[in-house]
Design a protein around this motif. Structure first.
Motif, mmCIF file in Angstrom:
data_model
loop_
_atom_site.group_PDB
_atom_site.id
_atom_site.type_symbol
_atom_site.label_atom_id
_atom_site.label_comp_id
_atom_site.label_asym_id
_atom_site.label_seq_id
_atom_site.Cartn_x
_atom_site.Cartn_y
_atom_site.Cartn_z
ATOM 1 N N LEU A 58 0.856 -1.181 0.000
ATOM 2 C CA LEU A 58 0.000 0.000 0.000
ATOM 3 C C LEU A 58 0.892 1.230 0.000
ATOM 4 N N THR A 59 0.658 2.124 -0.951
ATOM 5 C CA THR A 59 1.382 3.391 -1.018
ATOM 6 C C THR A 59 0.373 4.518 -0.952
ATOM 7 N N CYS A 60 0.592 5.440 -0.016
ATOM 8 C CA CYS A 60 -0.262 6.622 0.125
ATOM 9 C C CYS A 60 0.593 7.857 -0.146
ATOM 10 N N VAL A 61 0.117 8.734 -1.009
ATOM 11 C CA VAL A 61 0.806 9.993 -1.264
ATOM 12 C C VAL A 61 0.268 10.981 -0.235
ATOM 13 N N VAL A 62 1.054 11.207 0.792
ATOM 14 C CA VAL A 62 0.638 11.996 1.942
ATOM 15 C C VAL A 62 0.537 13.478 1.584
ATOM 16 N N ALA A 63 1.555 14.000 0.925
ATOM 17 C CA ALA A 63 1.579 15.422 0.545
ATOM 18 C C ALA A 63 2.569 15.591 -0.593
ATOM 19 N N TRP A 64 2.447 16.679 -1.302
ATOM 20 C CA TRP A 64 3.347 16.934 -2.418
ATOM 21 C C TRP A 64 3.568 18.440 -2.538
ATOM 22 N N ASP A 65 4.686 18.773 -3.115
ATOM 23 C CA ASP A 65 5.071 20.163 -3.364
ATOM 24 C C ASP A 65 5.096 21.003 -2.086
ATOM 25 N N LEU A 66 5.508 20.396 -0.970
ATOM 26 C CA LEU A 66 5.645 21.154 0.275
ATOM 27 C C LEU A 66 6.911 22.001 0.191
ATOM 28 N N GLU A 67 6.776 23.281 0.411
ATOM 29 C CA GLU A 67 7.907 24.193 0.245
ATOM 30 C C GLU A 67 8.699 24.424 1.517
ATOM 31 N N ASP A 68 8.223 23.935 2.642
ATOM 32 C CA ASP A 68 8.895 24.119 3.918
ATOM 33 C C ASP A 68 10.186 23.308 3.947
ATOM 34 N N ALA A 69 11.325 23.970 4.111
ATOM 35 C CA ALA A 69 12.621 23.290 4.137
ATOM 36 C C ALA A 69 12.746 22.351 5.336
ATOM 37 N N ASP A 70 11.892 22.514 6.327
ATOM 38 C CA ASP A 70 11.925 21.698 7.534
ATOM 39 C C ASP A 70 11.131 20.383 7.375
ATOM 40 N N THR A 71 10.566 20.150 6.195
ATOM 41 C CA THR A 71 9.739 18.962 5.964
ATOM 42 C C THR A 71 10.457 17.655 6.305
ATOM 43 N N PRO A 72 11.710 17.438 5.880
ATOM 44 C CA PRO A 72 12.356 16.153 6.211
ATOM 45 C C PRO A 72 12.460 15.911 7.718
ATOM 46 N N ARG A 73 12.743 16.937 8.495
ATOM 47 C CA ARG A 73 12.828 16.780 9.943
ATOM 48 C C ARG A 73 11.460 16.421 10.522
ATOM 49 N N ARG A 74 10.431 17.102 10.054
ATOM 50 C CA ARG A 74 9.081 16.838 10.548
ATOM 51 C C ARG A 74 8.631 15.420 10.182
ATOM 52 N N VAL A 75 8.982 14.982 8.976
ATOM 53 C CA VAL A 75 8.649 13.614 8.544
ATOM 54 C C VAL A 75 9.404 12.601 9.401
ATOM 55 N N ALA A 76 10.682 12.857 9.666
ATOM 56 C CA ALA A 76 11.484 11.945 10.483
ATOM 57 C C ALA A 76 10.914 11.837 11.896
ATOM 58 N N GLU A 77 10.446 12.935 12.463
ATOM 59 C CA GLU A 77 9.836 12.894 13.798
ATOM 60 C C GLU A 77 8.614 11.983 13.797
ATOM 61 N N ARG A 78 7.778 12.111 12.791
ATOM 62 C CA ARG A 78 6.580 11.284 12.725
ATOM 63 C C ARG A 78 6.928 9.823 12.471
ATOM 64 N N ALA A 79 7.984 9.577 11.709
ATOM 65 C CA ALA A 79 8.391 8.197 11.420
ATOM 66 C C ALA A 79 8.790 7.465 12.693
ATOM 67 N N GLY A 80 9.251 8.186 13.694
ATOM 68 C CA GLY A 80 9.649 7.572 14.947
ATOM 69 C C GLY A 80 8.503 7.380 15.926
ATOM 70 N N GLN A 81 7.287 7.658 15.516
ATOM 71 C CA GLN A 81 6.140 7.580 16.415
ATOM 72 C C GLN A 81 5.384 6.255 16.309
ATOM 73 N N GLY A 82 6.025 5.225 15.780
ATOM 74 C CA GLY A 82 5.387 3.909 15.731
ATOM 75 C C GLY A 82 4.257 3.807 14.731
#
Length: 136
Positions: A58-82
């Motif tokens: 299953l692949t879900c496209v969560v968001a696209w064309d996000l311009e916030d440079a902090d996106t990878p950090r925010r994604v990594a934080e959520r990835a660690g939430q189980g």
């Protein structure tokens, strides 16, 4: 039809039946399934990795064309939430694209439990999207 093709076709039929309890499902020419849950487009594919190990992906496209440079950090934080699945962020010319992917052995799962499992992943994708879009 080969045994492998019959196995994956059966998995996709069960996945379609399970998802149709919650969303409208489109069946592609190759048998893959696609659907939207809220603002999140998703796709389900089936494959037999080796004999006796059939999986759904299953692949879900969560968001696209996000311009916030902090996106990878925010994604990594959520990835660690189980979460169910693996979050990924990819830089493009227009910003960051974020996906949630989940692959699992699915042979033998009935439509009810399979639908619950798939929708757990999809609801995670929707929550992550809401958070990323609200913060961005």
């Amino acid at each position: 039809m080969s045994r492998e093709a019959a196995t994956t076709a059966g998995l996709l039929i069960t996945a379609r039946e399970s998802l149709e309890q919650f969303v409208e499902v489109h069946v592609d020419d190759d048998g893959a399934l696609s659907f939207r849950s809220g603002a999140v487009p998703c796709a389900v594919q089936g494959v037999e990795l080796v004999e006796g190990l059939a999986v759904l992906s299953l692949t879900c496209v969560v968001a696209w064309d996000l311009e916030d440079a902090d996106t990878p950090r925010r994604v990594a934080e959520r990835a660690g939430q189980g979460l169910f699945g693996t979050l990924g962020a990819v830089a493009t010319d227009r910003g960051w694209d974020v996906t949630l992917r989940y692959a699992f052995p699915a042979e033998g799962l009935a439509a009810g439990p399979l639908g619950t499992l798939l929708m757990l992943v999809v609801s995670t994708a929707e929550r992550v999207r809401d958070d990323l879009v609200a913060e961005g």
